[in-house]
Scaffold this active site. Structure first.
Site: not given
Length: 184
Positions: A13, A88
């Site tokens: 995203y 991440e």
């Protein structure tokens, strides 16, 4: 349309959409329901410091989010998951989740995604566009200034044909001087 259960998809995203960093066999626009793209992560390293944090994207609860889904070759699944965890989960502000996303061709597939941990100290909460812009306007970290991060993200989204009205409002506040006056 049902997906092959052996398929492995990753949902991006933010920067994963245009810079995934791994090999994939298929890429499709996709929508995640129940989550939205948001500048809700205090950046203490890449786009700010602990004393003067910036804001970076997180996948937060509420609404829906259009992003990109990548189908990874089965033989590379472990390697890609290891890479994504290193990328991440540096400060564990994100939680690794498998969620169903709807691909642009109508298929619904499970996809690996990273969502914000609302209990993490770096969670900024839900901000108004003006508040986000005021934070972003002057923050700088080791990867550059926060303003460039937001404007670059928005440019990439536009190139992909993805509208994010809230992020556009943040950018408008950055470029019209509102954010600078809010900092004063």
């Amino acid at each position: 349309m049902a997906a092959d259960m052996d398929e492995f998809w990753v949902f991006g995203y933010g920067s994963l959409m245009w810079n995934p960093g791994f090999r994939f066999e298929e890429k499709r626009t996709a929508r995640a329901f129940g989550y939205r793209r948001s500048l809700c992560v205090h950046s203490w390293v890449h786009r700010g410091t602990e004393r003067h944090p910036g804001l970076v994207l997180g996948l937060d609860h509420g609404g829906s989010c259009i992003g990109m889904a990548f189908r990874v070759p089965p033989a590379e699944r472990t390697e890609v998951v290891d890479y994504l965890r290193e990328r991440e989960l540096v400060t564990h502000v994100y939680k690794e989740r498998t969620m169903r996303v709807q691909l642009s061709d109508g298929r619904r597939v499970p996809a690996l995604a990273y969502v914000i941990d609302r209990n993490h100290v770096q969670y900024a909460g839900t901000l108004k566009a003006e508040q986000a812009a005021a934070t972003v306007a002057t923050a700088v970290g080791k990867s550059g200034n926060n303003r460039e991060y937001v404007l670059n993200t928005l440019a990439h989204l536009r190139e992909m044909g993805i509208r994010d009205h809230w992020l556009e409002e943040v950018a408008a506040n950055l470029t019209d001087g509102t954010a600078a006056s809010a900092q004063a």
